[in-house]
Design a protein around this motif. Structure first.
Motif, mmCIF file in Angstrom:
data_model
loop_
_atom_site.group_PDB
_atom_site.id
_atom_site.type_symbol
_atom_site.label_atom_id
_atom_site.label_comp_id
_atom_site.label_asym_id
_atom_site.label_seq_id
_atom_site.Cartn_x
_atom_site.Cartn_y
_atom_site.Cartn_z
ATOM 1 N N THR A 71 28.440 33.961 37.879
ATOM 2 C CA THR A 71 27.674 32.848 38.146
ATOM 3 C C THR A 71 28.140 31.772 39.157
ATOM 4 O O THR A 71 27.230 30.814 39.296
ATOM 5 C CB THR A 71 26.942 32.036 36.854
ATOM 6 N N ASP A 72 29.329 31.982 39.401
ATOM 7 C CA ASP A 72 29.930 30.936 40.504
ATOM 8 C C ASP A 72 29.939 31.721 41.667
ATOM 9 O O ASP A 72 29.263 32.491 42.199
ATOM 10 C CB ASP A 72 31.392 30.514 39.997
ATOM 11 N N ASN A 73 30.969 31.594 42.577
ATOM 12 C CA ASN A 73 31.137 31.960 43.998
ATOM 13 C C ASN A 73 31.678 33.053 44.308
ATOM 14 O O ASN A 73 32.003 33.627 45.189
ATOM 15 C CB ASN A 73 31.539 30.929 45.056
ATOM 16 N N SER A 74 32.101 33.850 42.961
ATOM 17 C CA SER A 74 32.938 34.915 42.846
ATOM 18 C C SER A 74 32.492 36.089 43.612
ATOM 19 O O SER A 74 33.120 36.903 44.554
ATOM 20 C CB SER A 74 33.351 35.493 41.418
ATOM 21 N N GLY A 75 31.079 36.503 43.348
ATOM 22 C CA GLY A 75 30.411 37.399 44.254
ATOM 23 C C GLY A 75 30.497 37.105 45.586
ATOM 24 O O GLY A 75 30.528 38.212 46.307
ATOM 25 N N LYS A 76 30.104 35.948 46.150
ATOM 26 C CA LYS A 76 30.105 35.732 47.507
ATOM 27 C C LYS A 76 31.485 36.085 48.002
ATOM 28 O O LYS A 76 31.767 36.514 49.314
ATOM 29 C CB LYS A 76 29.509 34.380 47.824
ATOM 30 N N ILE A 77 32.701 35.770 47.494
ATOM 31 C CA ILE A 77 33.942 35.730 47.847
ATOM 32 C C ILE A 77 34.239 37.249 47.955
ATOM 33 O O ILE A 77 34.945 37.536 49.095
ATOM 34 C CB ILE A 77 35.047 35.148 46.731
ATOM 35 N N GLU A 103 42.315 52.495 47.489
ATOM 36 C CA GLU A 103 40.756 52.127 47.311
ATOM 37 C C GLU A 103 40.550 50.987 46.263
ATOM 38 O O GLU A 103 40.957 51.270 45.234
ATOM 39 C CB GLU A 103 40.027 53.618 46.525
ATOM 40 N N ILE A 104 39.982 50.064 46.676
ATOM 41 C CA ILE A 104 40.083 48.790 45.979
ATOM 42 C C ILE A 104 38.571 48.391 45.533
ATOM 43 O O ILE A 104 37.464 48.411 46.483
ATOM 44 C CB ILE A 104 40.402 47.805 46.830
ATOM 45 N N ILE A 105 38.570 48.603 44.391
ATOM 46 C CA ILE A 105 36.931 48.512 43.835
ATOM 47 C C ILE A 105 36.929 47.164 42.984
ATOM 48 O O ILE A 105 37.714 46.877 41.895
ATOM 49 C CB ILE A 105 36.838 49.941 42.661
ATOM 50 N N LEU A 106 36.035 46.452 43.415
ATOM 51 C CA LEU A 106 35.900 45.376 42.862
ATOM 52 C C LEU A 106 34.289 45.024 42.160
ATOM 53 O O LEU A 106 33.472 45.412 42.651
ATOM 54 C CB LEU A 106 35.553 44.249 44.192
ATOM 55 N N ILE A 107 34.486 44.892 40.838
ATOM 56 C CA ILE A 107 33.348 44.994 40.023
ATOM 57 C C ILE A 107 32.791 43.528 39.596
ATOM 58 O O ILE A 107 33.465 42.914 38.660
ATOM 59 C CB ILE A 107 33.569 45.585 38.821
ATOM 60 N N ASP A 108 32.037 42.896 40.356
ATOM 61 C CA ASP A 108 31.429 41.572 40.142
ATOM 62 C C ASP A 108 30.525 41.815 38.773
ATOM 63 O O ASP A 108 29.337 42.431 38.607
ATOM 64 C CB ASP A 108 30.510 41.142 41.115
ATOM 65 N N ASP A 109 30.981 41.544 37.590
ATOM 66 C CA ASP A 109 30.380 41.636 36.085
ATOM 67 C C ASP A 109 29.381 40.283 36.016
ATOM 68 O O ASP A 109 29.452 39.588 35.005
ATOM 69 C CB ASP A 109 31.214 41.591 35.239
ATOM 70 N N GLY A 110 28.541 40.268 37.049
ATOM 71 C CA GLY A 110 27.261 39.006 36.919
ATOM 72 C C GLY A 110 27.866 37.637 36.921
ATOM 73 O O GLY A 110 27.573 36.860 36.055
ATOM 74 N N VAL A 131 35.741 41.304 38.201
ATOM 75 C CA VAL A 131 35.474 39.868 38.508
ATOM 76 C C VAL A 131 34.310 39.193 37.746
ATOM 77 O O VAL A 131 33.151 39.720 37.740
ATOM 78 C CB VAL A 131 35.155 39.895 40.047
ATOM 79 N N TYR A 132 34.673 37.986 37.185
ATOM 80 C CA TYR A 132 33.930 37.065 36.393
ATOM 81 C C TYR A 132 34.129 35.816 36.475
ATOM 82 O O TYR A 132 35.281 35.441 35.785
ATOM 83 C CB TYR A 132 33.635 37.479 35.073
ATOM 84 N N ASN A 133 33.623 35.103 37.315
ATOM 85 C CA ASN A 133 33.669 33.627 37.337
ATOM 86 C C ASN A 133 34.994 33.045 37.290
ATOM 87 O O ASN A 133 35.581 32.276 36.614
ATOM 88 C CB ASN A 133 33.107 32.920 35.918
ATOM 89 N N VAL A 134 35.780 33.719 38.301
ATOM 90 C CA VAL A 134 37.174 33.501 38.708
ATOM 91 C C VAL A 134 37.243 32.681 40.342
ATOM 92 O O VAL A 134 38.489 33.122 40.768
ATOM 93 C CB VAL A 134 38.059 34.446 38.411
#
Length: 328
Positions: A45-51, A36-43, A13-16
């Motif tokens: 800078t938008d709201n992707s990490g919060k989502i 097993e759902i593995i979500l990797i937030d790759d830094g 996941v990156y800025n999407v």
């Protein structure tokens, strides 16, 4: 479906933020639920990490990693390093899948009595600007060798180089990792999976919606980092020829295609004539071998014919093709 094996779904996941909900909804509602759902937030800078954090609170199957930005390969590798599933599939976070995506890929393997360690499906290319869909499959299902998959991949014959739209036994990745810091990492890894497979279960039905958007890696403006496509392709060609010398024509065609693809991305970029000349030299240097190959796609013949008229005519032809396909 608890008797079915655990399948890991790895999503970098990156800025999407614009596309992420649609992607995740298509995953959590899969008809195959032992995931097993593995979500990797790759830094991001938008709201992707919060989502993804919100999704993690609502679904116990979801595992989340937040890491510093290191690129797509590093994110995928992080997922591989922590996965527990017997099988693994990748989904990019700006794409989405049909609700039977996982079950379809697993059924293909199951139908071989688990002799196949890898299955694949076709893509539905979705052009976000024009909202146009192009089905890349023909609806057929067949079991073929890994060698044949490499050959078909090199000719763009139903089999794609992408890491996604495939389901792999986890052991196939014991010795395979994505090259960190490189673009076009798929072409540098997918062939390594095929090399390990006597049988590949192929279902050429479009179950994966590949979102082609203007600011993606593939469609963004040209930079010299995009020359890494040539590096990845040439690496693949060398290793495949060492094992299967009879596929020399196939991999050469793919090497020429990589140069055409890169040339296309330079057409509206100033001050790259030195790069264009190098690309054209390779393309023209292998013209006879490629055009004399009966398996070479017709579009390659058209590309060579346009290029023979000069780069300005080739540019006009390419932009017309983009318009007809709904790319631009």
């Amino acid at each position: 479906m608890t008797n079915n094996p655990l399948i890991s779904v790895i999503v970098p996941v990156y800025n999407v933020e614009r596309y992420l909900n649609k992607c995740l909804q298509s995953i959590i509602h899969q008809s195959y639920d032992n995931l097993e759902i593995i979500l990797i937030d790759d830094g991001s800078t938008d709201n992707s990490g919060k989502i993804i954090d919100e999704y993690g609170k609502r679904d116990s199957r979801i595992k989340i990693v937040h890491q510093e930005n290191g690129g797509l390969s590093k994110a995928r590798n992080a997922g591989l390093n922590m996965m527990r599933g017997d099988y693994v599939t990748f989904i990019d976070s700006d794409d989405f899948v049909t609700l039977d995506y996982v079950s379809y890929l697993f059924r293909l393997i199951e139908n071989t009595r688990f002799q196949a360690k890898l299955s694949l499906c076709s893509l539905m290319n979705h052009y976000s600007r024009t909202n146009k869909d192009i089905n890349c499959g023909n609806g057929l299902e067949k079991v073929i060798s890994g060698k044949k998959c490499i050959e078909m991949m090199c000719y763009h014959d139903l089999v794609d180089t992408c890491a996604y739209a495939k389901l792999a036994k986890r052991e196939l990745y014991d010795t395979v990792r994505f090259p960190n810091g490189k673009l076009f990492e798929d072409i540098g890894t997918t062939y390594q999976l095929f090399l390990q497979c006597d049988k590949v279960a192929c279902g050429f039905k479009a179950k994966y919606y590949y979102n082609i958007r203007s600011n993606s890696i593939v469609t963004s403006k040209f930079s010299e980092s995009k020359l890494e496509l040539l590096e990845m392709t040439d690496q693949m060609a060398g290793e495949v020829k060492d094992i299967y010398p009879e596929l020399s024509n196939s991999v050469l065609r793919r090497q020429v295609y990589a140069r055409f693809s890169t040339l296309n991305q330079t057409l509206d970029t100033p001050n790259v004539s030195h790069i264009q000349q190098r690309l054209i030299k390779f393309i023209q240097g292998h013209k006879r071998n490629v055009l004399n190959d009966p398996k070479t796609p017709k579009r390659d013949h058209v590309a060579y014919a346009l290029l023979s008229l000069g780069l300005p005519f080739y540019k006009i032809g390419w932009h017309l093709y983009e318009k007809l396909k709904g790319i631009k």
